[in-house]
Design a protein around this motif. Structure first.
Motif, mmCIF file in Angstrom:
data_model
loop_
_atom_site.group_PDB
_atom_site.id
_atom_site.type_symbol
_atom_site.label_atom_id
_atom_site.label_comp_id
_atom_site.label_asym_id
_atom_site.label_seq_id
_atom_site.Cartn_x
_atom_site.Cartn_y
_atom_site.Cartn_z
ATOM 1 N N GLY A 178 1.206 -1.006 -0.265
ATOM 2 C CA GLY A 178 -0.041 -0.057 -0.070
ATOM 3 C C GLY A 178 0.864 0.953 -0.241
ATOM 4 N N TYR A 179 0.394 2.382 0.167
ATOM 5 C CA TYR A 179 0.662 3.602 -0.305
ATOM 6 C C TYR A 179 2.043 3.586 1.391
ATOM 7 C CZ TYR A 179 -0.830 5.848 -4.024
ATOM 8 O OH TYR A 179 -1.531 5.436 -5.846
ATOM 9 N N GLY A 180 2.856 4.462 1.010
ATOM 10 C CA GLY A 180 3.680 5.017 1.965
ATOM 11 C C GLY A 180 4.028 6.298 3.102
ATOM 12 N N ASN A 181 4.621 6.044 3.534
ATOM 13 C CA ASN A 181 4.714 7.574 4.420
ATOM 14 C C ASN A 181 5.517 8.537 3.746
ATOM 15 O OD1 ASN A 181 4.379 9.735 6.420
ATOM 16 N ND2 ASN A 181 3.258 8.844 7.741
ATOM 17 N N ASN A 182 5.197 9.898 3.990
ATOM 18 C CA ASN A 182 6.548 10.773 3.028
ATOM 19 C C ASN A 182 7.294 11.304 4.469
ATOM 20 O OD1 ASN A 182 4.457 12.454 3.526
ATOM 21 N ND2 ASN A 182 5.329 13.671 1.885
ATOM 22 N N VAL A 183 7.035 11.061 6.031
ATOM 23 C CA VAL A 183 7.787 11.267 6.173
ATOM 24 C C VAL A 183 8.938 10.772 7.360
ATOM 25 C CG1 VAL A 183 8.108 12.849 8.565
ATOM 26 C CG2 VAL A 183 6.122 13.180 7.161
ATOM 27 N N ALA A 184 10.040 10.629 7.386
ATOM 28 C CA ALA A 184 11.314 9.526 8.027
ATOM 29 C C ALA A 184 10.929 9.502 9.442
ATOM 30 C CB ALA A 184 12.519 9.661 7.278
ATOM 31 N N SER A 185 11.873 7.902 10.042
ATOM 32 C CA SER A 185 11.818 8.366 11.604
ATOM 33 C C SER A 185 12.302 9.591 12.130
ATOM 34 C CB SER A 185 12.321 7.525 11.674
ATOM 35 O OG SER A 185 13.192 6.825 11.266
ATOM 36 N N THR A 186 12.055 9.127 13.557
ATOM 37 C CA THR A 186 13.120 10.703 14.522
ATOM 38 C C THR A 186 14.353 9.705 14.666
ATOM 39 O OG1 THR A 186 10.918 11.838 15.265
ATOM 40 C CG2 THR A 186 12.355 11.390 16.644
ATOM 41 N N VAL A 187 15.582 10.504 14.873
ATOM 42 C CA VAL A 187 16.372 9.661 14.942
ATOM 43 C C VAL A 187 16.771 10.103 16.396
ATOM 44 C CG1 VAL A 187 18.844 8.898 14.699
ATOM 45 C CG2 VAL A 187 17.094 9.058 11.866
ATOM 46 N N ILE A 188 17.289 9.140 17.103
ATOM 47 C CA ILE A 188 17.548 9.765 18.760
ATOM 48 C C ILE A 188 18.983 8.746 18.354
ATOM 49 C CG2 ILE A 188 17.535 9.282 20.908
ATOM 50 C CD1 ILE A 188 14.085 9.508 19.972
ATOM 51 N N ASP A 189 20.153 9.904 19.572
ATOM 52 C CA ASP A 189 20.903 8.597 20.045
ATOM 53 C C ASP A 189 21.425 8.771 21.228
ATOM 54 O OD1 ASP A 189 24.093 8.472 20.300
ATOM 55 O OD2 ASP A 189 24.919 9.982 19.187
ATOM 56 N N CYS A 190 21.552 8.056 21.369
ATOM 57 C CA CYS A 190 21.465 7.157 22.599
ATOM 58 C C CYS A 190 23.075 6.637 23.294
ATOM 59 C CB CYS A 190 20.930 6.173 23.016
ATOM 60 S SG CYS A 190 18.684 6.419 22.417
ATOM 61 N N THR A 191 24.057 7.030 22.695
ATOM 62 C CA THR A 191 25.706 6.646 22.520
ATOM 63 C C THR A 191 25.867 7.325 24.119
ATOM 64 O OG1 THR A 191 26.455 7.591 20.890
ATOM 65 C CG2 THR A 191 25.349 5.161 20.800
ATOM 66 N N GLY A 192 25.446 8.659 24.009
ATOM 67 C CA GLY A 192 26.287 9.754 25.022
ATOM 68 C C GLY A 192 25.630 9.912 26.460
ATOM 69 N N ASP A 193 26.884 11.254 26.931
ATOM 70 C CA ASP A 193 25.740 11.386 28.411
ATOM 71 C C ASP A 193 24.349 11.498 28.515
ATOM 72 O OD1 ASP A 193 28.929 9.655 29.793
ATOM 73 O OD2 ASP A 193 29.001 12.310 29.697
ATOM 74 N N GLN A 194 24.215 11.806 27.125
ATOM 75 C CA GLN A 194 22.575 13.144 27.164
ATOM 76 C C GLN A 194 21.769 12.319 25.952
ATOM 77 O OE1 GLN A 194 21.071 15.511 29.594
ATOM 78 N NE2 GLN A 194 23.113 15.276 30.729
ATOM 79 N N VAL A 197 18.120 14.464 20.237
ATOM 80 C CA VAL A 197 17.800 14.073 19.027
ATOM 81 C C VAL A 197 18.625 14.375 17.685
ATOM 82 C CG1 VAL A 197 14.953 15.051 17.928
ATOM 83 C CG2 VAL A 197 15.746 14.185 19.799
ATOM 84 N N VAL A 198 18.760 13.581 16.999
ATOM 85 C CA VAL A 198 19.364 13.686 15.703
ATOM 86 C C VAL A 198 18.959 14.326 14.537
ATOM 87 C CG1 VAL A 198 21.397 13.257 14.177
ATOM 88 C CG2 VAL A 198 21.475 12.240 15.910
ATOM 89 N N ARG A 199 17.214 14.283 14.385
ATOM 90 C CA ARG A 199 16.481 13.937 13.039
ATOM 91 C C ARG A 199 15.634 14.044 13.953
ATOM 92 N NH1 ARG A 199 16.468 10.142 8.309
ATOM 93 N NH2 ARG A 199 15.248 8.881 9.216
ATOM 94 N N GLU A 200 14.802 14.790 13.609
ATOM 95 C CA GLU A 200 12.369 14.904 13.930
ATOM 96 C C GLU A 200 12.143 14.071 12.823
ATOM 97 O OE1 GLU A 200 11.087 18.196 16.276
ATOM 98 O OE2 GLU A 200 12.657 18.764 17.004
ATOM 99 N N GLY A 201 11.653 13.436 12.926
ATOM 100 C CA GLY A 201 10.045 12.916 12.078
ATOM 101 C C GLY A 201 9.028 12.720 12.472
ATOM 102 N N LEU A 202 8.878 11.584 11.938
ATOM 103 C CA LEU A 202 7.742 11.402 12.264
ATOM 104 C C LEU A 202 6.766 10.961 13.792
ATOM 105 C CD1 LEU A 202 4.905 11.156 10.508
ATOM 106 C CD2 LEU A 202 5.349 8.574 10.998
#
Length: 209
Positions: A178-194, A197-202
């Motif tokens: 079926g039809y997909g979305n046109n907004v990518a995922s939100t990317v969250i970096d959990c590797t540091g001390d804090q 949010v690397v990219r705000e997406g869906l």
């Protein structure tokens, strides 16, 4: 030979067709599939030649590309990452399955081709039955990378038939979910001390932090 084009219904994926797709993955094939965000291109994460083919299609170098992969659930994620802190685990439990990509510290089970210099990896558990069913049947994660459109207005292709026309000579199989979305995922970096949010997406960040 042109790629196979297979219709799957997310609410009830046909087991026979799922097995057919999984067999393509096992044989080192590249597939295009729907997720809860945009359509993705992927392969078995342990098939080096398939990963190299995806890099050629996308025009990137394997070591410079930050690939993510799709897991079935949280316990599946734990097989490929270092121990999660309690706050990160709680956040991921709230967020998944969902439209988020979490960057985590990779363990030695992650193929070297998917590791960048930081030894981190992006992990997804989409809220979509098709990719999760494929992962479950395959028995290991599948690589996921977005299908980006060259059009400045339409960043991501959403129509599976148009996607098929564009990629039928480059990949082995395209799933019409079926039809997909046109907004990518939100990317969250959990590797540091804090947590960053690397990219705000869906995904709605405020609901999981």
């Amino acid at each position: 030979m042109a790629a196979a084009f297979i219709k799957l219904y997310p609410e009830n994926p046909d087991p026979r067709r799922v097995n057919q797709i999984v067999e393509v993955l096992r044989q080192g094939g590249i597939i295009i599939y729907p997720t809860d965000t945009i359509y993705g291109m992927g392969c078995d994460i342990f098939n080096q030649k398939a990963i190299e083919r995806i890099c050629l299609i996308k025009g990137v170098k394997p070591k410079k590309q930050n690939f993510s992969f799709i897991c079935y659930d949280l316990s599946n994620i734990a097989e490929y990452t270092r121990a999660l802190s309690t706050p990160v685990f709680k956040m991921m439990k709230k967020a998944l399955p969902g439209p988020f990509t979490f960057i985590l510290d990779a363990n030695n089970k992650v193929p070297k081709m998917l590791n960048n210099k930081k030894k981190t990896v992006g992990i997804r558990v989409p809220d979509h039955s098709i990719p999760r069913t494929l992962v479950k049947e395959l028995g290991q994660p599948i690589l996921t990378t977005s299908i980006r459109d060259e059009d400045d207005v339409i960043e991501y292709s959403t129509d599976p038939e148009l996607i098929y026309e564009k990629y039928k000579d480059l990949v082995d199989l395209v799933i019409d979910g079926g039809y997909g979305n046109n907004v990518a995922s939100t990317v969250i970096d959990c590797t540091g001390d804090q947590i960053e949010v690397v990219r705000e997406g869906l995904g709605e960040i405020s609901e999981i932090l």
